[in-house]
Write a protein that holds these residues in place. Structure first.
Motif, PDB file in Angstrom:
ATOM      1  N   LEU A  55       0.819  -1.212   0.000  1.00 26.71           N
ATOM      2  CA  LEU A  55       0.000   0.000   0.000  1.00 26.71           C
ATOM      3  C   LEU A  55       0.852   1.260   0.000  1.00 26.71           C
ATOM      4  CD1 LEU A  55      -2.853  -0.941   2.491  1.00 26.71           C
ATOM      5  CD2 LEU A  55      -3.035  -0.633   0.023  1.00 26.71           C
ATOM      6  N   ALA A  56       1.988   1.217   0.674  1.00 24.90           N
ATOM      7  CA  ALA A  56       2.883   2.378   0.710  1.00 24.90           C
ATOM      8  C   ALA A  56       3.333   2.763  -0.681  1.00 24.90           C
ATOM      9  CB  ALA A  56       4.090   2.082   1.589  1.00 24.90           C
ATOM     10  N   VAL A  57       3.598   1.774  -1.519  1.00 24.28           N
ATOM     11  CA  VAL A  57       4.068   2.049  -2.875  1.00 24.28           C
ATOM     12  C   VAL A  57       2.906   2.408  -3.795  1.00 24.28           C
ATOM     13  CG1 VAL A  57       5.235   1.076  -4.879  1.00 24.28           C
ATOM     14  CG2 VAL A  57       6.075   0.583  -2.582  1.00 24.28           C
ATOM     15  N   VAL A  58       1.827   1.661  -3.723  1.00 23.70           N
ATOM     16  CA  VAL A  58       0.711   1.873  -4.641  1.00 23.70           C
ATOM     17  C   VAL A  58       0.078   3.247  -4.442  1.00 23.70           C
ATOM     18  CG1 VAL A  58      -1.602   1.048  -5.255  1.00 23.70           C
ATOM     19  CG2 VAL A  58       0.249  -0.584  -4.907  1.00 23.70           C
ATOM     20  N   PHE A  59      -0.116   3.653  -3.195  1.00 21.22           N
ATOM     21  CA  PHE A  59      -0.776   4.927  -2.914  1.00 21.22           C
ATOM     22  C   PHE A  59       0.205   6.037  -2.519  1.00 21.22           C
ATOM     23  CE2 PHE A  59      -4.216   1.835  -2.102  1.00 21.22           C
ATOM     24  CZ  PHE A  59      -5.070   2.261  -3.106  1.00 21.22           C
ATOM     25  N   ASP A  60       1.510   5.767  -2.591  1.00 18.31           N
ATOM     26  CA  ASP A  60       2.552   6.747  -2.313  1.00 18.31           C
ATOM     27  C   ASP A  60       2.355   7.417  -0.943  1.00 18.31           C
ATOM     28  OD1 ASP A  60       4.915   8.032  -2.903  1.00 18.31           O
ATOM     29  OD2 ASP A  60       3.912   9.736  -3.837  1.00 18.31           O
ATOM     30  N   ILE A  61       2.291   6.578   0.095  1.00 18.54           N
ATOM     31  CA  ILE A  61       2.071   7.038   1.461  1.00 18.54           C
ATOM     32  C   ILE A  61       3.434   7.187   2.131  1.00 18.54           C
ATOM     33  CG2 ILE A  61       0.953   6.550   3.651  1.00 18.54           C
ATOM     34  CD1 ILE A  61      -1.019   4.779   2.059  1.00 18.54           C
ATOM     35  N   GLY A  62       3.796   8.414   2.438  1.00 19.07           N
ATOM     36  CA  GLY A  62       5.129   8.725   2.933  1.00 19.07           C
ATOM     37  C   GLY A  62       5.486   8.069   4.246  1.00 19.07           C
ATOM     38  N   TYR A  63       4.576   8.101   5.224  1.00 20.03           N
ATOM     39  CA  TYR A  63       4.921   7.540   6.531  1.00 20.03           C
ATOM     40  C   TYR A  63       5.037   6.018   6.487  1.00 20.03           C
ATOM     41  CZ  TYR A  63      -0.103   6.721   7.221  1.00 20.03           C
ATOM     42  OH  TYR A  63      -1.391   6.303   7.092  1.00 20.03           O
ATOM     43  N   LEU A  64       4.327   5.353   5.571  1.00 20.70           N
ATOM     44  CA  LEU A  64       4.509   3.909   5.434  1.00 20.70           C
ATOM     45  C   LEU A  64       5.818   3.590   4.723  1.00 20.70           C
ATOM     46  CD1 LEU A  64       0.929   2.590   4.569  1.00 20.70           C
ATOM     47  CD2 LEU A  64       2.184   2.394   6.712  1.00 20.70           C
ATOM     48  N   LYS A  65       6.223   4.461   3.792  1.00 17.51           N
ATOM     49  CA  LYS A  65       7.527   4.273   3.158  1.00 17.51           C
ATOM     50  C   LYS A  65       8.644   4.470   4.176  1.00 17.51           C
ATOM     51  CE  LYS A  65       6.463   5.380  -1.617  1.00 17.51           C
ATOM     52  NZ  LYS A  65       6.795   6.232  -2.768  1.00 17.51           N
ATOM     53  N   ALA A  66       8.469   5.419   5.089  1.00 13.55           N
ATOM     54  CA  ALA A  66       9.461   5.619   6.149  1.00 13.55           C
ATOM     55  C   ALA A  66       9.497   4.398   7.066  1.00 13.55           C
ATOM     56  CB  ALA A  66       9.128   6.874   6.943  1.00 13.55           C
ATOM     57  N   PHE A  67       8.335   3.795   7.326  1.00 14.11           N
ATOM     58  CA  PHE A  67       8.275   2.576   8.131  1.00 14.11           C
ATOM     59  C   PHE A  67       9.016   1.441   7.435  1.00 14.11           C
ATOM     60  CE2 PHE A  67       5.945  -1.380   9.243  1.00 14.11           C
ATOM     61  CZ  PHE A  67       6.368  -1.476  10.556  1.00 14.11           C
ATOM     62  N   PHE A  68       8.885   1.346   6.104  1.00 13.62           N
ATOM     63  CA  PHE A  68       9.601   0.324   5.347  1.00 13.62           C
ATOM     64  C   PHE A  68      11.115   0.530   5.467  1.00 13.62           C
ATOM     65  CE2 PHE A  68      11.591  -1.046   1.320  1.00 13.62           C
ATOM     66  CZ  PHE A  68      11.415  -2.403   1.473  1.00 13.62           C
ATOM     67  N   ARG A  69      11.555   1.778   5.347  1.00 19.57           N
ATOM     68  CA  ARG A  69      12.986   2.062   5.489  1.00 19.57           C
ATOM     69  C   ARG A  69      13.473   1.679   6.890  1.00 19.57           C
ATOM     70  NH1 ARG A  69      11.326   6.933   3.094  1.00 19.57           N
ATOM     71  NH2 ARG A  69      11.560   6.787   0.840  1.00 19.57           N
ATOM     72  N   LEU A  70      12.676   1.956   7.905  1.00 12.42           N
ATOM     73  CA  LEU A  70      13.011   1.576   9.270  1.00 12.42           C
ATOM     74  C   LEU A  70      13.096   0.054   9.401  1.00 12.42           C
ATOM     75  CD1 LEU A  70      13.409   2.560  12.234  1.00 12.42           C
ATOM     76  CD2 LEU A  70      10.957   2.264  12.501  1.00 12.42           C
ATOM     77  N   PHE A  71      12.188  -0.638   8.755  1.00 12.98           N
ATOM     78  CA  PHE A  71      12.179  -2.098   8.748  1.00 12.98           C
ATOM     79  C   PHE A  71      13.461  -2.626   8.123  1.00 12.98           C
ATOM     80  CE2 PHE A  71      11.146  -6.142   6.657  1.00 12.98           C
ATOM     81  CZ  PHE A  71      10.656  -6.855   7.726  1.00 12.98           C
ATOM     82  N   LEU A  72      13.892  -2.022   7.013  1.00 14.91           N
ATOM     83  CA  LEU A  72      15.126  -2.459   6.363  1.00 14.91           C
ATOM     84  C   LEU A  72      16.353  -2.197   7.237  1.00 14.91           C
ATOM     85  CD1 LEU A  72      14.724  -1.426   2.621  1.00 14.91           C
ATOM     86  CD2 LEU A  72      14.539  -3.701   3.622  1.00 14.91           C
ATOM     87  N   GLU A  73      16.375  -1.067   7.912  1.00 14.42           N
ATOM     88  CA  GLU A  73      17.506  -0.752   8.767  1.00 14.42           C
ATOM     89  C   GLU A  73      17.562  -1.659   9.987  1.00 14.42           C
ATOM     90  OE1 GLU A  73      17.802   3.356   9.755  1.00 14.42           O
ATOM     91  OE2 GLU A  73      17.675   3.967   7.658  1.00 14.42           O
TER      92      GLU A  73
END
Length: 76
Positions: A55-73
């Motif tokens: 959903l973060a990618v499909v709807f371009d939701i910034g805070y979910l993309k930040a959560f994904f980056r946090l998950f990767l780190e």
């Protein structure tokens, strides 16, 4: 789409697939073995997490993309 967007889509789809498989088989073999109801709960967690990444990618939701980056780190 950048690299992180593709990574979020691929990882999200993989988590959803793994969650469905864990629920269907009622077992998950991650660093330790999960069986029965605990494997089903873990499967649902993976489905929800994977859905958030997609959903973060499909709807371009910034805070979910930040959560994904946090998950990767956190994986490092």
């Amino acid at each position: 789409m950048g690299f992180l967007d593709w990574a979020a889509l691929i990882l999200g789809a993989g988590l959803i697939f793994s969650g469905l498989r864990a629920i269907r088989r009622r077992e998950a073999d991650v660093p330790e073995r999960w069986e029965g109801d605990s494997a089903v709960r873990l499967g649902w967690l993976w489905i929800v997490l994977g859905s958030l990444f997609v959903l973060a990618v499909v709807f371009d939701i910034g805070y979910l993309k930040a959560f994904f980056r946090l998950f990767l780190e956190a994986a490092n």
